[in-house]
Design an enzyme around this catalytic site. Structure first.
Site, PDB file in Angstrom:
ATOM      1  N   LYS A 198     -15.970   4.273   2.259  1.00 62.19           N
ATOM      2  CA  LYS A 198     -15.990   5.021   3.502  1.00 62.19           C
ATOM      3  C   LYS A 198     -15.319   6.433   3.117  1.00 62.19           C
ATOM      4  O   LYS A 198     -14.267   6.644   2.872  1.00 62.19           O
ATOM      5  CB  LYS A 198     -14.974   4.487   4.658  1.00 62.19           C
ATOM      6  CG  LYS A 198     -14.898   5.093   6.002  1.00 62.19           C
ATOM      7  CD  LYS A 198     -13.655   5.131   6.879  1.00 62.19           C
ATOM      8  CE  LYS A 198     -12.775   6.137   6.332  1.00 62.19           C
ATOM      9  NZ  LYS A 198     -13.107   7.408   6.830  1.00 62.19           N
ATOM     10  N   GLY A 251      -5.344   8.819  -0.425  1.00 64.63           N
ATOM     11  CA  GLY A 251      -5.047   9.721   0.733  1.00 64.63           C
ATOM     12  C   GLY A 251      -3.616   9.764   1.057  1.00 64.63           C
ATOM     13  O   GLY A 251      -2.832   9.760  -0.008  1.00 64.63           O
ATOM     14  N   SER A 252      -3.065   9.665   2.306  1.00 62.61           N
ATOM     15  CA  SER A 252      -1.674   9.871   2.581  1.00 62.61           C
ATOM     16  C   SER A 252      -0.940   8.636   2.076  1.00 62.61           C
ATOM     17  O   SER A 252      -1.329   7.393   2.457  1.00 62.61           O
ATOM     18  CB  SER A 252      -1.511  10.195   4.065  1.00 62.61           C
ATOM     19  OG  SER A 252      -1.770   9.169   4.891  1.00 62.61           O
ATOM     20  N   THR A 253       0.472   8.713   1.938  1.00 63.92           N
ATOM     21  CA  THR A 253       1.228   7.528   1.709  1.00 63.92           C
ATOM     22  C   THR A 253       1.516   6.738   2.799  1.00 63.92           C
ATOM     23  O   THR A 253       1.469   5.585   2.849  1.00 63.92           O
ATOM     24  CB  THR A 253       2.648   8.196   1.133  1.00 63.92           C
ATOM     25  OG1 THR A 253       2.618   8.783  -0.267  1.00 63.92           O
ATOM     26  CG2 THR A 253       3.701   6.971   0.947  1.00 63.92           C
ATOM     27  N   GLU A 254       1.472   7.499   3.963  1.00 65.87           N
ATOM     28  CA  GLU A 254       1.591   6.908   5.209  1.00 65.87           C
ATOM     29  C   GLU A 254       0.324   5.531   5.480  1.00 65.87           C
ATOM     30  O   GLU A 254       0.592   4.496   5.934  1.00 65.87           O
ATOM     31  CB  GLU A 254       1.610   7.864   6.394  1.00 65.87           C
ATOM     32  CG  GLU A 254       1.879   7.561   7.701  1.00 65.87           C
ATOM     33  CD  GLU A 254       1.330   8.762   8.716  1.00 65.87           C
ATOM     34  OE1 GLU A 254       1.342   9.815   8.166  1.00 65.87           O
ATOM     35  OE2 GLU A 254       1.218   8.196   9.878  1.00 65.87           O
ATOM     36  N   GLY A 256      -1.566   4.662   3.232  1.00 58.79           N
ATOM     37  CA  GLY A 256      -1.572   3.774   2.359  1.00 58.79           C
ATOM     38  C   GLY A 256      -0.825   2.433   2.577  1.00 58.79           C
ATOM     39  O   GLY A 256      -1.032   1.440   2.112  1.00 58.79           O
ATOM     40  N   GLU A 273      -4.189   5.806  -4.429  1.00 57.64           N
ATOM     41  CA  GLU A 273      -3.522   6.867  -4.993  1.00 57.64           C
ATOM     42  C   GLU A 273      -3.203   7.885  -3.997  1.00 57.64           C
ATOM     43  O   GLU A 273      -4.000   8.168  -2.768  1.00 57.64           O
ATOM     44  CB  GLU A 273      -4.860   7.557  -5.815  1.00 57.64           C
ATOM     45  CG  GLU A 273      -4.353   8.371  -6.809  1.00 57.64           C
ATOM     46  CD  GLU A 273      -4.725   9.971  -6.493  1.00 57.64           C
ATOM     47  OE1 GLU A 273      -3.661  10.572  -5.807  1.00 57.64           O
ATOM     48  OE2 GLU A 273      -5.793  10.500  -6.291  1.00 57.64           O
ATOM     49  N   CYS A 307      -3.354  16.250  -4.413  1.00 58.33           N
ATOM     50  CA  CYS A 307      -2.397  15.397  -4.295  1.00 58.33           C
ATOM     51  C   CYS A 307      -1.273  15.638  -5.271  1.00 58.33           C
ATOM     52  O   CYS A 307      -0.200  15.434  -5.238  1.00 58.33           O
ATOM     53  CB  CYS A 307      -2.741  14.077  -4.416  1.00 58.33           C
ATOM     54  SG  CYS A 307      -3.857  13.877  -5.662  1.00 58.33           S
ATOM     55  N   GLU A 404       5.587  16.625   1.644  1.00 55.45           N
ATOM     56  CA  GLU A 404       4.041  16.946   0.961  1.00 55.45           C
ATOM     57  C   GLU A 404       3.524  17.966   1.979  1.00 55.45           C
ATOM     58  O   GLU A 404       3.238  17.423   3.278  1.00 55.45           O
ATOM     59  CB  GLU A 404       3.199  15.840   0.434  1.00 55.45           C
ATOM     60  CG  GLU A 404       1.803  16.399   0.011  1.00 55.45           C
ATOM     61  CD  GLU A 404       0.860  15.296  -0.071  1.00 55.45           C
ATOM     62  OE1 GLU A 404       0.654  14.291   0.509  1.00 55.45           O
ATOM     63  OE2 GLU A 404       0.243  15.275  -1.459  1.00 55.45           O
TER      64      GLU A 404
HETATM   65  P1  NAP Z   1      -5.443   9.886   5.608  1.00 55.06           P
HETATM   66  O1  NAP Z   1      -5.394   9.746   6.965  1.00 55.06           O
HETATM   67  O2  NAP Z   1      -4.654   9.330   4.617  1.00 55.06           O
HETATM   68  O3  NAP Z   1      -6.828   9.899   5.107  1.00 55.06           O
HETATM   69  C1  NAP Z   1      -7.571   9.390   3.997  1.00 55.06           C
HETATM   70  C2  NAP Z   1      -8.740   8.280   4.184  1.00 55.06           C
HETATM   71  O4  NAP Z   1      -7.953   7.191   4.813  1.00 55.06           O
HETATM   72  C3  NAP Z   1      -9.582   8.764   5.054  1.00 55.06           C
HETATM   73  O5  NAP Z   1     -10.780   8.352   4.907  1.00 55.06           O
HETATM   74  C4  NAP Z   1      -9.059   8.326   6.511  1.00 55.06           C
HETATM   75  O6  NAP Z   1     -10.174   8.158   7.447  1.00 55.06           O
HETATM   76  C5  NAP Z   1      -8.560   6.756   6.032  1.00 55.06           C
HETATM   77  N1  NAP Z   1      -7.974   6.473   6.987  1.00 55.06           N
HETATM   78  C6  NAP Z   1      -7.012   6.819   7.847  1.00 55.06           C
HETATM   79  N2  NAP Z   1      -6.659   5.946   8.827  1.00 55.06           N
HETATM   80  C7  NAP Z   1      -6.804   4.802   8.156  1.00 55.06           C
HETATM   81  C8  NAP Z   1      -6.534   3.184   8.432  1.00 55.06           C
HETATM   82  N3  NAP Z   1      -5.555   2.948   9.358  1.00 55.06           N
HETATM   83  N4  NAP Z   1      -6.950   2.223   7.860  1.00 55.06           N
HETATM   84  C9  NAP Z   1      -7.911   2.838   6.950  1.00 55.06           C
HETATM   85  N5  NAP Z   1      -8.310   3.884   6.483  1.00 55.06           N
HETATM   86  C10 NAP Z   1      -7.652   4.913   7.056  1.00 55.06           C
HETATM   87  O7  NAP Z   1      -5.166  11.665   5.157  1.00 55.06           O
HETATM   88  P2  NAP Z   1      -5.561  12.867   6.237  1.00 55.06           P
HETATM   89  O8  NAP Z   1      -5.015  12.407   7.617  1.00 55.06           O
HETATM   90  O9  NAP Z   1      -7.108  13.212   6.043  1.00 55.06           O
HETATM   91  O10 NAP Z   1      -4.516  13.746   5.538  1.00 55.06           O
HETATM   92  C11 NAP Z   1      -3.253  13.738   6.074  1.00 55.06           C
HETATM   93  C12 NAP Z   1      -2.253  14.029   4.719  1.00 55.06           C
HETATM   94  O11 NAP Z   1      -2.633  13.014   3.815  1.00 55.06           O
HETATM   95  C13 NAP Z   1      -2.397  15.234   4.088  1.00 55.06           C
HETATM   96  O12 NAP Z   1      -1.928  16.213   4.822  1.00 55.06           O
HETATM   97  C14 NAP Z   1      -1.923  15.025   2.453  1.00 55.06           C
HETATM   98  O13 NAP Z   1      -0.475  14.944   2.903  1.00 55.06           O
HETATM   99  C15 NAP Z   1      -2.304  13.638   2.484  1.00 55.06           C
HETATM  100  N6  NAP Z   1      -3.545  13.436   1.622  1.00 55.06           N
HETATM  101  C16 NAP Z   1      -3.476  13.153   0.353  1.00 55.06           C
HETATM  102  C17 NAP Z   1      -4.513  13.055  -0.501  1.00 55.06           C
HETATM  103  C18 NAP Z   1      -4.723  12.702  -1.811  1.00 55.06           C
HETATM  104  O14 NAP Z   1      -5.385  12.967  -2.512  1.00 55.06           O
HETATM  105  N7  NAP Z   1      -3.644  11.821  -2.193  1.00 55.06           N
HETATM  106  C19 NAP Z   1      -5.867  13.255   0.377  1.00 55.06           C
HETATM  107  C20 NAP Z   1      -5.842  13.795   1.459  1.00 55.06           C
HETATM  108  C21 NAP Z   1      -4.669  13.565   2.251  1.00 55.06           C
HETATM  109  P3  NAP Z   1     -10.594   9.461   8.337  1.00 55.06           P
HETATM  110  O15 NAP Z   1     -11.494  10.128   7.502  1.00 55.06           O
HETATM  111  O16 NAP Z   1     -10.936   9.133   9.867  1.00 55.06           O
HETATM  112  O17 NAP Z   1      -9.198  10.353   8.686  1.00 55.06           O
END
Ligand code: NAP
Ligand code: MG
Length: 500
Positions: A198, A251-254, A256, A273, A307, A404
């Site tokens: 996804k 993605g985000s720790t939240e 995660g 990650e 990240c 972050e």
């Molecule tokens: P995110 O919400 O953690 O998104 C990462 C992935 O997870 C996306 O494909 C997202 O789908 C999916 N996702 C979101 N909620 C989910 C759930 N409940 N169950 C399963 N999958 C889910 O990150 P973001 O909202 O794009 O960014 C927010 C913050 O995350 C950033 O500001 C940054 O701090 C952090 N981040 C970290 C990394 C990294 O490389 N470690 C990368 C991106 C962001 P959607 O596409 O619909 O959101």
């Protein structure tokens, strides 16, 4: 449905954007069961780039069924490791042949400069697949001599097999859309797993183009399924699915944490990650001609949307003013604009949400007493641009120092000795990366050992290689991407014991 200026865009990309993009399930391009689509945007204008099929639970179910069938019954498991390796290698060749298209798609969908996508994202993705293609034939077990005390005189032949974990769900972010797909798919395919991927809602396009090349390369149907959609629906359904054996998330720790909870139902394996707030430490004995531009690119590369961004810059007090001046001067010189403009060095943030998030952090920093040595504001009225920013007068308790930001914002703080800086650098819930700049080799390696971080860069920053494991200590994640270590994420060990 492209509404952007079409003048310099690769015509193959324009035709890709014209039709609504479907999802890849069981080797076929299909609409969502619900018939719904969602828009993906060009972040330099905020205009719609393309419509994409919106997968949700029903589509995830179909994709998981297809991946399960491909794993249990399809030709994939019967292929030799060499045949698997050749398919992965072919995919790398195809990516290179379509480098221009991928570079445009990444630039348009994510906002990153075309020049960066051409030089980094796309070649790194091809390289990752080549590296993993080589591993397909090298996934070996061990022979193990036994000394079982209660069967005296018996002889055994014991060995381990490393087998694929099965059906893998992979959820990726928007910061390096193609590269994150490669990091995830490469090892899963090398080890013989099947996948439901996804992509992020903000950047689904390059993964869908990659899906076309996966079909063209000749991977059997169902081995890779790609379901674009939202995290709360498609992502959550994938993470919780009872017939998924493993989930790999970046993605985000939240989120995660949500993945870990969702995975508990069938106790699927989890690799994560996650975020970071990485310290980048400059000593007064560093080569400033290297350290200053290195610190600037350590935070500003990919608009700070990394990240592992070097977002906490610690500078030995004797050189604090000089380094801040240098990094601030670099920040002010960065040409911010549309990723398609060849002169652009920094594009827009990926979305309005990210822009608001980054600007919220800037306001919070200023309200707590931080000052900007460069930048500090949103840029322009159209698109999601923000000025490359260097904050000073910050203290460890501020949100901008602890959390972050995921944007082009660095906090610069002085320190007085190596002994003082280690606990400060480690005083964070994250532990993804750290940087050290010094001419003292012993100090550098001693510090490298002291940092609680999955990667330590010495006199360099943001150096990635398919052979170098990457991942987090503490709340930055579980498991490693890349290198041979990532194969552990996708294999399980079977011990075989025969009395002979
Ligand atoms: P995110 O919400 O953690 O998104 C990462 C992935 O997870 C996306 O494909 C997202 O789908 C999916 N996702 C979101 N909620 C989910 C759930 N409940 N169950 C399963 N999958 C889910 O990150 P973001 O909202 O794009 O960014 C927010 C913050 O995350 C950033 O500001 C940054 O701090 C952090 N981040 C970290 C990394 C990294 O490389 N470690 C990368 C991106 C962001 P959607 O596409 O619909 O959101
Ligand atoms: Mg987009």
């Amino acid at each position: 449905m492209a509404t952007i200026s079409t003048t310099q865009i690769d015509p193959r990309v324009l035709s890709f954007l014209e039709k609504p993009r479907k999802m890849l399930i069981n080797g076929k391009w299909v609409d969502a069961v619900s018939g719904k689509t969602f828009p993906t945007y060009d972040p330099s204008t905020g205009e719609v780039l393309a419509q994409v099929a919106e997968g949700d639970r029903a589509d995830i179910d179909l994709a998981v069924k297809s991946a399960r069938k491909a794993f249990d019954e399809g030709p994939w498991r019967k292929m030799t490791p060499s045949e698997r390796g050749r398919l992965i290698w072919k995919l790398a060749d195809l990516i290179e042949q379509h480098l221009e298209e991928f570079a445009f798609l990444e630039s348009l969908d994510n906002g990153k400069p075309l020049t960066v996508a051409r030089a980094a994202d796309v070649p790194l993705a091809a390289d990752l697949f080549r590296y993993m293609a080589g591993w397909a034939t090298k996934i070996e077990g061990n022979t193990i001599p036994l000394s079982v005390p209660y069967t005296p005189g018996a002889k055994y032949l014991s060995y381990t097999l490393r087998e694929p974990v099965g059906v893998v769900g992979q959820i990726i972010p928007w910061n390096f859309p193609l590269l994150m797909a490669a990091w995830k798919l490469g090892p899963a395919l090398a080890t013989g797993c099947t996948v439901v991927l996804k992509p992020a809602e903000q950047t689904p396009l390059s993964a869908l183009r990659l899906g076309e090349l996966i079909v063209e390369a000749g991977f059997p149907e169902g081995v890779v399924n790609i379901v674009p959609g939202y995290g709360e629906t498609a992502g959550a359904a994938l993470a919780a699915h009872a017939d998924v054996d493993k989930i790999a998330f970046t993605g985000s720790t939240e989120v995660g944490r949500l993945i870990v909870h969702a995975a508990a139902g069938n106790l699927k394996r989890v690799s994560l990650e996650l975020g970071g707030k990485s310290p980048n430490v400059i000593f007064k004995d560093a080569d400033m001609d290297v350290a200053i531009p290195g610190a600037a690119s350590g935070i500003f590369f990919n608009h700070g949307q990394c990240c592992c961004a070097g977002s906490r810059l610690y500078i030995e007090k004797e050189v604090f003013d000089k380094v801040v001046e240098g990094v601030a001067a670099s920040a002010k010189k960065i040409r911010v604009g549309s990723g398609l403009d060849p002169k652009t060095q920094m594009g827009p943030l990926v979305s309005e949400e990210q822009l608001n998030r980054v600007c919220g952090y800037l306001e919070s920093g200023f309200s707590q007493g931080a000052k900007a040595a460069a930048g500090g504001h949103k840029k322009g009225d159209k698109g999601y641009f923000v000025e490359p920013t260097v904050l000073v007068d910050t203290t460890e308790d501020m949100k901008v120092v602890q959390e972050e930001i995921f944007g082009p914002v660095v906090v610069a703080m002085p320190f007085s000795s190596a002994d003082e800086i280690v606990p400060r650098a480690n005083d964070n819930v994250y532990g993804l990366a750290a940087g050290i700049w010094t001419r003292d080799i012993s100090k550098a390696h001693r510090m490298a050992e002291s940092f609680q971080a999955g990667t330590v860069w010495i006199n360099c920053y943001n150096i990635f290689d398919a052979a170098l494991p990457f991942g987090g200590y503490k709340q930055s994640g579980w498991g490693r991407e890349m290198g041979h270590e990532v194969l552990n994420n996708y294999t399980q060990t079977k011990a075989v014991c025969a009395r002979i």
